[in-house]
Design an enzyme around this catalytic site. Structure first.
Site, PDB file in Angstrom:
ATOM      1  N   ASN A 147       0.797  -1.242   0.000  1.00  0.00           N
ATOM      2  CA  ASN A 147       0.000   0.000   0.000  1.00  0.00           C
ATOM      3  C   ASN A 147       0.829   1.291   0.000  1.00  0.00           C
ATOM      4  OD1 ASN A 147       0.752  -0.589   2.641  1.00  0.00           O
ATOM      5  ND2 ASN A 147      -0.975   0.536   3.477  1.00  0.00           N
ATOM      6  N   GLU A 245       5.377  -3.874  11.920  1.00  0.00           N
ATOM      7  CA  GLU A 245       4.306  -2.876  11.826  1.00  0.00           C
ATOM      8  C   GLU A 245       3.162  -3.542  11.091  1.00  0.00           C
ATOM      9  OE1 GLU A 245       4.022  -0.165  13.304  1.00  0.00           O
ATOM     10  OE2 GLU A 245       6.076   0.206  13.938  1.00  0.00           O
ATOM     11  N   CYS A 279      -2.681   1.813   6.685  1.00  0.00           N
ATOM     12  CA  CYS A 279      -2.725   1.217   8.025  1.00  0.00           C
ATOM     13  C   CYS A 279      -3.214   2.235   9.045  1.00  0.00           C
ATOM     14  CB  CYS A 279      -1.353   0.694   8.403  1.00  0.00           C
ATOM     15  SG  CYS A 279      -0.073   1.915   8.157  1.00  0.00           S
ATOM     16  N   GLU A 460       9.725   2.894  14.118  1.00  0.00           N
ATOM     17  CA  GLU A 460      10.405   3.240  12.867  1.00  0.00           C
ATOM     18  C   GLU A 460      10.454   4.763  12.743  1.00  0.00           C
ATOM     19  OE1 GLU A 460       8.022   0.305  10.080  1.00  0.00           O
ATOM     20  OE2 GLU A 460      10.127   0.404   9.536  1.00  0.00           O
TER      21      GLU A 460
HETATM   22  P1  NAD Z   1       1.155  -9.225   3.792  1.00  0.00           P
HETATM   23  O1  NAD Z   1       1.420  -9.616   5.196  1.00  0.00           O
HETATM   24  O2  NAD Z   1       0.347 -10.113   2.939  1.00  0.00           O
HETATM   25  O3  NAD Z   1       2.530  -9.030   3.009  1.00  0.00           O
HETATM   26  C1  NAD Z   1       3.528  -8.155   3.486  1.00  0.00           C
HETATM   27  C2  NAD Z   1       4.871  -8.631   2.964  1.00  0.00           C
HETATM   28  O4  NAD Z   1       5.191  -9.876   3.589  1.00  0.00           O
HETATM   29  C3  NAD Z   1       4.900  -8.895   1.450  1.00  0.00           C
HETATM   30  O5  NAD Z   1       6.124  -8.469   0.917  1.00  0.00           O
HETATM   31  C4  NAD Z   1       4.770 -10.399   1.393  1.00  0.00           C
HETATM   32  O6  NAD Z   1       5.314 -10.950   0.219  1.00  0.00           O
HETATM   33  C5  NAD Z   1       5.564 -10.823   2.614  1.00  0.00           C
HETATM   34  N1  NAD Z   1       5.272 -12.178   3.090  1.00  0.00           N
HETATM   35  C6  NAD Z   1       4.117 -12.868   2.979  1.00  0.00           C
HETATM   36  N2  NAD Z   1       4.260 -14.102   3.505  1.00  0.00           N
HETATM   37  C7  NAD Z   1       5.522 -14.192   3.968  1.00  0.00           C
HETATM   38  C8  NAD Z   1       6.269 -15.208   4.619  1.00  0.00           C
HETATM   39  N3  NAD Z   1       5.747 -16.407   4.893  1.00  0.00           N
HETATM   40  N4  NAD Z   1       7.547 -14.960   4.961  1.00  0.00           N
HETATM   41  C9  NAD Z   1       8.103 -13.753   4.698  1.00  0.00           C
HETATM   42  N5  NAD Z   1       7.445 -12.754   4.062  1.00  0.00           N
HETATM   43  C10 NAD Z   1       6.167 -12.958   3.715  1.00  0.00           C
HETATM   44  O7  NAD Z   1       0.532  -7.755   3.846  1.00  0.00           O
HETATM   45  P2  NAD Z   1      -0.002  -6.862   2.606  1.00  0.00           P
HETATM   46  O8  NAD Z   1      -1.326  -7.419   2.195  1.00  0.00           O
HETATM   47  O9  NAD Z   1       1.051  -6.671   1.588  1.00  0.00           O
HETATM   48  O10 NAD Z   1      -0.202  -5.447   3.297  1.00  0.00           O
HETATM   49  C11 NAD Z   1      -1.380  -5.059   3.933  1.00  0.00           C
HETATM   50  C12 NAD Z   1      -1.208  -5.079   5.430  1.00  0.00           C
HETATM   51  O11 NAD Z   1      -0.111  -4.246   5.790  1.00  0.00           O
HETATM   52  C13 NAD Z   1      -2.382  -4.511   6.182  1.00  0.00           C
HETATM   53  O12 NAD Z   1      -2.697  -5.356   7.272  1.00  0.00           O
HETATM   54  C14 NAD Z   1      -1.893  -3.165   6.692  1.00  0.00           C
HETATM   55  O13 NAD Z   1      -2.504  -2.704   7.856  1.00  0.00           O
HETATM   56  C15 NAD Z   1      -0.459  -3.435   6.903  1.00  0.00           C
HETATM   57  N6  NAD Z   1       0.320  -2.207   6.909  1.00  0.00           N
HETATM   58  C16 NAD Z   1       0.811  -1.762   8.112  1.00  0.00           C
HETATM   59  C17 NAD Z   1       1.526  -0.587   8.186  1.00  0.00           C
HETATM   60  C18 NAD Z   1       2.072  -0.118   9.494  1.00  0.00           C
HETATM   61  O14 NAD Z   1       3.039   0.623   9.503  1.00  0.00           O
HETATM   62  N7  NAD Z   1       1.499  -0.517  10.619  1.00  0.00           N
HETATM   63  C19 NAD Z   1       1.774   0.147   7.027  1.00  0.00           C
HETATM   64  C20 NAD Z   1       1.249  -0.317   5.820  1.00  0.00           C
HETATM   65  C21 NAD Z   1       0.532  -1.514   5.781  1.00  0.00           C
END
Ligand code: NAD
Length: 479
Positions: A147, A245, A279, A460
């Site tokens: 995102n 995060e 987020c 962060e």
């Molecule tokens: P996701 O957890 O599906 O993926 C995030 C990253 O993790 C991707 O690069 C993905 O390829 C990787 N990943 C997935 N499975 C993995 C594994 N088994 N081992 C290692 N890496 C793995 O999340 P998303 O759908 O890309 O993002 C949306 C989420 O991110 C929402 O829940 C949102 O709230 C959160 N988000 C949080 C913040 C924050 O700072 N708190 C900021 C932006 C987004």
């Protein structure tokens, strides 16, 4: 073909992934080489080989490289913003804003490279001196979500490099374009080979290698709670440092004494802009009963004026949902809200084509009213343009409702009462609190992060980033 960057070389992978524009799914942005697990291992090896020399680089070297990267990002804001809007679907002004943020982050951390902290203290023993210094952690694995395709990589990569670490970045599968552009900038910035590596690919294999590799000293992860748990379990088992995060269910409280227009604008901005895919988005508006009906009526009126269209078209307020899977999740929650008995007061309609007939994932912002705290639409992260309103009696009930969540990233309030604003800032159970401001939209030079199920580990951004990217050393000297 856009390739992976490993040890200073552009490298193909076993698969290729198309990067598709969600505003017009006929538009192929490019083909991106997907790394396999062996490429992730090679990237870690390259980073490990580069570390001894990079960890001893001078602050001036690191300043020059990060400052130059920041300058290039800022100079190319329109072009990179266009790419970002095209691959992720946020509007062009939002995307350009994200690029500017990324550029400023590099500039900030260029400065941080010149400001290494440290303390010199007298020992409790006579004739002995004590120094407390920070050293780089080592090779860090950075795993990012879709995102914020440029800003989140930037806010991990810049502090990692500024503090003398070597990096393997694994961006989200859905948005490799902005991370690739960043890799290209860093590749040309004068960084020694292997200091920064990019591996594009699946989390389940490429990401998993980074989590498990004993040569990776730390993992900085942003993404979903489900993946975050996996990161925590794997890193804990091998005692690697990690920082998470994750999701949010951010509340925005509106009190009877609030400025109505300002409160509506905050709810609109943080509930729906960037298609609700932030987020820090507000997904629960908690409104005291004296202003509730006026607030809902004004919000519905403003929602009618929002234009949902191609992200890059002038005048668009809200771009498309990022992809079909996320759209299906948004629609599922809209169906759940209805089944739970909430009133769908506005929006929630899908259009498969935009005003120009281009196929995409268009969803009009949805507002639920008459909702109760236990409903799933009030407890689970939807990550789309879906906002629910909860009616409460007074400030005390509003605060309790705001805190009644497993998450704790951001929490906002609209009020003209100094007493309530002050009390809320102290008692909101969130990492970030906003008074008369949207919950989304934060500065780049101060700490970012949450509490409870939203975050784990040090903050962060800002000077606090050093907590994750450095290790503390205490040295004693007998004169
Ligand atoms: P996701 O957890 O599906 O993926 C995030 C990253 O993790 C991707 O690069 C993905 O390829 C990787 N990943 C997935 N499975 C993995 C594994 N088994 N081992 C290692 N890496 C793995 O999340 P998303 O759908 O890309 O993002 C949306 C989420 O991110 C929402 O829940 C949102 O709230 C959160 N988000 C949080 C913040 C924050 O700072 N708190 C900021 C932006 C987004």
């Amino acid at each position: 073909m856009f390739k992976n960057l490993i040890g200073g070389e552009w490298v193909n992978g076993p698969r290729v992934s198309p990067n598709i524009n969600p505003s017009d799914t006929r538009d192929l942005i490019g083909l991106y080489a997907q790394a396999g697990p062996e490429h992730a291992q090679q990237a870690v090896a390259a980073a490990q080989a580069a570390f001894p020399s990079w960890s001893l680089s001078t602050p001036q070297q690191r300043f020059d490289i990060l400052d130059a990267a920041g300058t290039e990002i800022l100079a190319r804001r329109q072009e990179l913003g266009d790419l970002l809007a095209r691959e992720e679907g946020k509007t062009l002004p939002e995307a350009v804003g994200e690029v500017v943020r990324a550029g400023n982050i590099f500039k900030f951390f260029a400065g941080e490279a010149l400001r290494p902290g440290g303390e010199a203290l007298a020992s409790v023993r006579p004739g002995v001196g004590v120094e407390v210094t920070r050293e780089p952690l080592g090779v860090v694995g950075l795993i990012t979500p879709w995102n914020f395709p440029l800003a989140i990589p930037a806010w991990k990569v810049a502090p990692a490099l500024a503090h003398g670490n070597c990096v393997v970045l694994k961006p989200a599968e859905r948005v490799p374009g902005s991370a690739w552009a960043l890799a290209d900038i860093l590749h040309r910035s004068g960084l020694p080979r292997g200091v920064f590596n990019l591996v594009m690919g699946r989390g389940s294999d490429v990401g998993a290698v980074l989590l498990g590799d004993p040569r990776v000293a730390g993992i900085s992860f942003t993404g979903s709670v489900v993946t975050g748990r996996r990161v925590a379990a794997t890193c804990t088992a091998r005692m690697a440092r990690f920082q998470l995060e994750m999701g949010g269910k951010n509340p925005f409280v509106v009190l009877d004494d609030a400025d109505l227009d300002g409160a509506v604008q905050c709810a609109l901005q943080s509930g729906f802009f960037s298609t609700g895919q932030r987020c820090t988005a507000s997904s629960r508006v908690i409104v005291t009963e004296g202003i509730h009906d006026r607030f809902v009526a004004a919000l519905v009126d403003r929602m009618k004026t929002l234009k949902v269209d191609d992200a890059r078209k002038p005048g668009t307020d809200i771009g498309p949902v990022v992809d079909e899977r996320q759209l299906a999740q948004d629609l599922e929650y809209i169906a759940i809200g209805r089944a739970e008995g909430a009133t769908l007061a506005a929006g929630g309609t899908v259009r498969e084509r935009n005003a120009d007939g281009a196929p995409g994932f268009y969803l009009s912002p949805a507002l639920f009213t008459e909702t109760s705290p236990a409903m799933r639409i009030n407890t689970e992260e939807i990550f789309g343009p879906v906002l629910s309103v909860q009616r409460v009696k007074n400030y005390d009930e509003a605060l309790a409702t705001a805190n009644d969540t497993a998450f704790g990233l951001a929490s906002g309030i609209a009020t003209t009462s100094l007493r309530h604003a002050t009390h809320f800032k102290r008692h909101a159970q969130a990492g970030m609190v906003m008074v008369n401001l949207p919950t989304a939209g934060v500065d780049y030079h101060v700490p970012f992060g949450g509490r409870k199920g939203s975050s784990h580990g040090p903050r962060e951004q800002g000077r606090h980033a050093a907590e994750f990217y450095t290790v503390v050393k205490t040295a004693y000297t007998q004169a």
